[in-house]
Design a protein around this motif. Structure first.
Motif, short mmCIF file in Angstrom:
data_model
loop_
_atom_site.label_atom_id
_atom_site.label_comp_id
_atom_site.label_asym_id
_atom_site.label_seq_id
_atom_site.Cartn_x
_atom_site.Cartn_y
_atom_site.Cartn_z
N ARG A 116 0.87 -1.18 0.00
CA ARG A 116 0.00 0.00 0.00
C ARG A 116 0.90 1.22 0.00
N PHE A 117 0.71 2.08 -0.98
CA PHE A 117 1.58 3.25 -1.11
C PHE A 117 0.80 4.42 -1.70
N ASP A 118 1.32 5.60 -1.44
CA ASP A 118 0.78 6.82 -2.04
C ASP A 118 1.77 7.30 -3.08
N VAL A 119 1.24 7.94 -4.12
CA VAL A 119 2.08 8.49 -5.19
C VAL A 119 1.98 10.00 -5.14
N SER A 120 3.11 10.67 -5.24
CA SER A 120 3.14 12.13 -5.34
C SER A 120 4.26 12.51 -6.28
N SER A 121 4.38 13.79 -6.55
CA SER A 121 5.48 14.30 -7.37
C SER A 121 6.35 15.19 -6.51
N VAL A 122 7.66 15.05 -6.70
CA VAL A 122 8.63 15.89 -6.00
C VAL A 122 9.62 16.42 -7.02
N THR A 123 10.40 17.39 -6.62
CA THR A 123 11.40 17.96 -7.51
C THR A 123 12.63 17.07 -7.52
N GLY A 124 13.09 16.73 -8.72
CA GLY A 124 14.26 15.88 -8.89
C GLY A 124 15.56 16.67 -8.85
N PHE A 125 16.65 16.02 -9.21
CA PHE A 125 17.99 16.60 -9.13
C PHE A 125 18.16 17.83 -10.01
N ASP A 131 8.31 11.02 -9.73
CA ASP A 131 7.33 10.35 -8.87
C ASP A 131 7.99 9.94 -7.57
N ALA A 132 7.21 10.02 -6.49
CA ALA A 132 7.65 9.54 -5.18
C ALA A 132 6.57 8.58 -4.68
N LEU A 133 6.99 7.38 -4.32
CA LEU A 133 6.10 6.39 -3.75
C LEU A 133 6.36 6.35 -2.26
N THR A 134 5.34 6.53 -1.45
CA THR A 134 5.51 6.59 0.00
C THR A 134 4.76 5.44 0.66
N LEU A 142 11.94 0.95 17.05
CA LEU A 142 11.50 2.25 17.56
C LEU A 142 10.08 2.20 18.12
N GLN A 143 9.42 1.06 17.95
CA GLN A 143 8.04 0.87 18.37
C GLN A 143 7.11 1.95 17.80
N GLN A 144 7.29 2.19 16.51
CA GLN A 144 6.45 3.17 15.82
C GLN A 144 6.53 2.91 14.32
N ASN A 145 5.68 3.60 13.57
CA ASN A 145 5.73 3.54 12.12
C ASN A 145 6.68 4.61 11.59
N VAL A 146 7.26 4.33 10.44
CA VAL A 146 8.20 5.24 9.78
C VAL A 146 7.76 5.36 8.32
N LEU A 147 7.91 6.56 7.76
CA LEU A 147 7.61 6.75 6.35
C LEU A 147 8.84 6.46 5.51
N LEU A 148 8.63 5.69 4.44
CA LEU A 148 9.67 5.42 3.44
C LEU A 148 9.23 6.09 2.15
N HIS A 149 10.06 7.01 1.66
CA HIS A 149 9.78 7.71 0.40
C HIS A 149 10.75 7.18 -0.65
N CYS A 150 10.21 6.69 -1.75
CA CYS A 150 11.03 6.18 -2.85
C CYS A 150 10.86 7.12 -4.04
N MET A 151 11.89 7.91 -4.32
CA MET A 151 11.85 8.81 -5.46
C MET A 151 12.39 8.07 -6.67
N ILE A 152 11.65 8.13 -7.77
CA ILE A 152 11.99 7.34 -8.96
C ILE A 152 12.66 8.24 -10.00
N HIS A 153 13.93 7.94 -10.27
CA HIS A 153 14.71 8.71 -11.23
C HIS A 153 15.08 7.84 -12.42
N ASP A 154 15.42 8.49 -13.53
CA ASP A 154 15.95 7.75 -14.68
C ASP A 154 17.30 7.16 -14.31
N HIS A 155 17.62 6.04 -14.90
CA HIS A 155 18.90 5.38 -14.64
C HIS A 155 20.08 6.32 -14.93
#
Length: 188
Positions: A116-125, A131-134, A142-155
């Motif tokens: 389960r993830f959310d999609v958003s747009s962020v500024t690249g390099f 696209d950013a998948l969160t 840590l006994q808590q949830n953490v957000l992982l953001h995956c920014m998708i760049h061209d190779h």
């Protein structure tokens, strides 16, 4: 003041600087410190106020990042942000930059894995939108949830992504570099 907001509330640098300006009653157009200057202040704040807790929190976040970097290996993940730079606390998110031949293949992989993830747009390099998948991940250490953001760049963006800062420190690293950091290699 901005360093305090970064550490205690997990604010990103830009938001922390703007909030500090407001808190200090300075004009909105006041000159702001560079990110490198703020990072130095964050390190000092951590040393003074969080030396007993921050190293364990950083280790927990790096371990979670390593797990996901292994899982996302086909997409050439590189860890960035506070978790990579060593200033992360329990309030920090994990930022992975993925370098793919086909950006949609990452989303398809996430869907195939029933994530389960959310999609958003962020500024690249280079100022372009990426696209950013969160994902929301449990972090048992840590006994808590953490957000992982995956920014998708061209190779091809990988070449310019590994440039060091003014002090010779890298802004991000791959799994091998992260494992060297976790094993205490100060040369990173």
């Amino acid at each position: 003041t901005a360093a305090r907001w970064v550490v205690e509330e997990g604010l990103e640098y830009g938001a922390a600087k703007r909030r500090a300006i407001k808190d200090m009653g300075l004009p909105a157009r006041s000159a702001l410190p560079s990110n490198e200057c703020l990072e130095d202040a964050v390190r000092e704040y951590l040393f003074i106020f969080c030396a007993d807790t921050q190293p364990l929190e950083l280790a927990a976040l790096r371990e979670l990042a390593r797990t996901w970097m292994r899982r996302l290996a086909p997409f050439r993940p590189h860890l960035g942000g506070a978790v990579w730079r060593g200033t992360a606390t329990r309030h920090s998110d994990i930022y992975l930059q993925l370098f793919c031949d086909d950006a949609k293949s990452t989303e398809i992989w996430f869907i195939d894995q029933n994530l389960r993830f959310d999609v958003s747009s962020v500024t690249g390099f280079q100022g372009e939108e990426v696209d950013a998948l969160t994902l929301v991940l449990p972090c048992p250490a840590l006994q808590q949830n953490v957000l992982l953001h995956c920014m998708i760049h061209d190779h091809d963006d990988l070449r310019g992504a590994l440039k060091p800062d003014d002090q010779g420190r890298t802004w991000r690293g791959d799994l091998t570099a992260l494992e060297r950091l976790m094993n205490g290699d100060a040369a990173i």
